[in-house]
Design a protein around this motif. Structure first.
Motif, PDB file in Angstrom:
ATOM      1  N   VAL A  39      -0.882   0.461 -10.273  1.00  0.00           N
ATOM      2  CA  VAL A  39      -0.146   0.963 -11.443  1.00  0.00           C
ATOM      3  C   VAL A  39       0.458   2.326 -11.143  1.00  0.00           C
ATOM      4  O   VAL A  39       1.629   2.581 -11.453  1.00  0.00           O
ATOM      5  N   ASP A  40      -0.314   3.201 -10.516  1.00  0.00           N
ATOM      6  CA  ASP A  40       0.209   4.522 -10.164  1.00  0.00           C
ATOM      7  C   ASP A  40       1.408   4.409  -9.225  1.00  0.00           C
ATOM      8  O   ASP A  40       2.371   5.158  -9.351  1.00  0.00           O
ATOM      9  N   GLU A  41       1.339   3.460  -8.311  1.00  0.00           N
ATOM     10  CA  GLU A  41       2.435   3.279  -7.345  1.00  0.00           C
ATOM     11  C   GLU A  41       3.711   2.786  -8.034  1.00  0.00           C
ATOM     12  O   GLU A  41       4.789   3.298  -7.783  1.00  0.00           O
ATOM     13  N   ILE A  42       3.589   1.794  -8.912  1.00  0.00           N
ATOM     14  CA  ILE A  42       4.800   1.238  -9.527  1.00  0.00           C
ATOM     15  C   ILE A  42       5.351   2.116 -10.639  1.00  0.00           C
ATOM     16  O   ILE A  42       6.523   2.020 -10.978  1.00  0.00           O
ATOM     17  N   GLN A  43       4.509   2.984 -11.210  1.00  0.00           N
ATOM     18  CA  GLN A  43       4.984   3.864 -12.274  1.00  0.00           C
ATOM     19  C   GLN A  43       5.253   5.281 -11.785  1.00  0.00           C
ATOM     20  O   GLN A  43       5.720   6.117 -12.551  1.00  0.00           O
ATOM     21  N   GLY A  44       4.981   5.544 -10.534  1.00  0.00           N
ATOM     22  CA  GLY A  44       5.032   6.898 -10.004  1.00  0.00           C
ATOM     23  C   GLY A  44       6.345   7.626 -10.180  1.00  0.00           C
ATOM     24  O   GLY A  44       6.366   8.818 -10.447  1.00  0.00           O
ATOM     25  N   ASP A  88       9.598  -0.620  -1.280  1.00  0.00           N
ATOM     26  CA  ASP A  88       8.647  -1.637  -1.698  1.00  0.00           C
ATOM     27  C   ASP A  88       7.848  -1.051  -2.851  1.00  0.00           C
ATOM     28  O   ASP A  88       7.021  -0.174  -2.652  1.00  0.00           O
ATOM     29  N   ARG A  89       8.097  -1.521  -4.064  1.00  0.00           N
ATOM     30  CA  ARG A  89       7.480  -0.918  -5.242  1.00  0.00           C
ATOM     31  C   ARG A  89       5.969  -1.102  -5.280  1.00  0.00           C
ATOM     32  O   ARG A  89       5.273  -0.396  -5.973  1.00  0.00           O
ATOM     33  N   GLY A  90       5.438  -2.069  -4.548  1.00  0.00           N
ATOM     34  CA  GLY A  90       4.000  -2.271  -4.556  1.00  0.00           C
ATOM     35  C   GLY A  90       3.262  -1.381  -3.578  1.00  0.00           C
ATOM     36  O   GLY A  90       2.051  -1.274  -3.621  1.00  0.00           O
ATOM     37  N   GLY A  91       3.983  -0.745  -2.676  1.00  0.00           N
ATOM     38  CA  GLY A  91       3.350   0.130  -1.697  1.00  0.00           C
ATOM     39  C   GLY A  91       2.423  -0.635  -0.781  1.00  0.00           C
ATOM     40  O   GLY A  91       2.661  -1.789  -0.448  1.00  0.00           O
ATOM     41  N   SER A  92       1.352  -0.012  -0.379  1.00  0.00           N
ATOM     42  CA  SER A  92       0.411  -0.642   0.543  1.00  0.00           C
ATOM     43  C   SER A  92      -0.732  -1.337  -0.191  1.00  0.00           C
ATOM     44  O   SER A  92      -1.637  -1.877   0.437  1.00  0.00           O
TER      45      SER A  92
END
Length: 105
Positions: A39-44, A88-92
Motif C-alpha cells: 500500500v505504501d508503495e502504490i500510494q507513495g 512498476d507500481r508494485g515495486g519489489s
C-alpha cells in the motif's frame, strides 16, 4: 491501482484469516503488516490535488470529466501511457503464498 490493490488486499486478508481462523485480531494485525509495504508503495507518490480531479463535485465538472475520459479512451491514452511507463507500481513487493485449506478442497 485501486482495483488491483483491493484484489491483493482481499487475497492477503483471506490468507491471514485462513492461517489464524480462531484469532481474528492476529489475522488482522498480520494482514496490516503484510500489506502495508504494498500500500505504501502504490500510494507513495499520489498527489492529493490530482486525486481531486477524479472526484468532480458539480454536474458541470462531472460532465467535463466524463468527456475528457471518453476522449482519452478513444485516443488510447491509457494504453500509450502504460506502454511508455517504466515504473512498476508494485515495486519489489511479492504476493504471499496462500495455500488452499484442506477443508476447501
Amino acid at each position: 491501482m485501486g482495483i488491483s490493490g483491493s484484489l491483493v488486499g482481499a487475497y492477503v486478508l483471506a490468507g491471514e484469516i485462513n492461517r489464524h481462523p480462531g484469532d481474528l485480531p492476529t489475522a488482522l494485525a498480520n494482514y496490516d503488516s503484510v500489506l502495508r509495504p504494498f500500500v505504501d508503495e502504490i500510494q507513495g507518490e499520489v498527489n492529493p490535488r490530482l486525486l481531486r480531479l477524479g472526484m468532480p463535485m458539480t454536474q458541470r465538472a462531472i460532465d467535463a470529466f466524463q468527456a475528457a475520459t471518453a476522449l482519452a479512451c478513444f485516443l488510447h491514452v491509457p494504453d500509450l501511457a502504460a506502454r511508455f511507463s517504466k515504473e512498476d507500481r508494485g515495486g519489489s513487493w511479492q504476493l504471499p503464498d496462500n495455500p488452499v485449506p484442506i477443508s476447501a478442497v
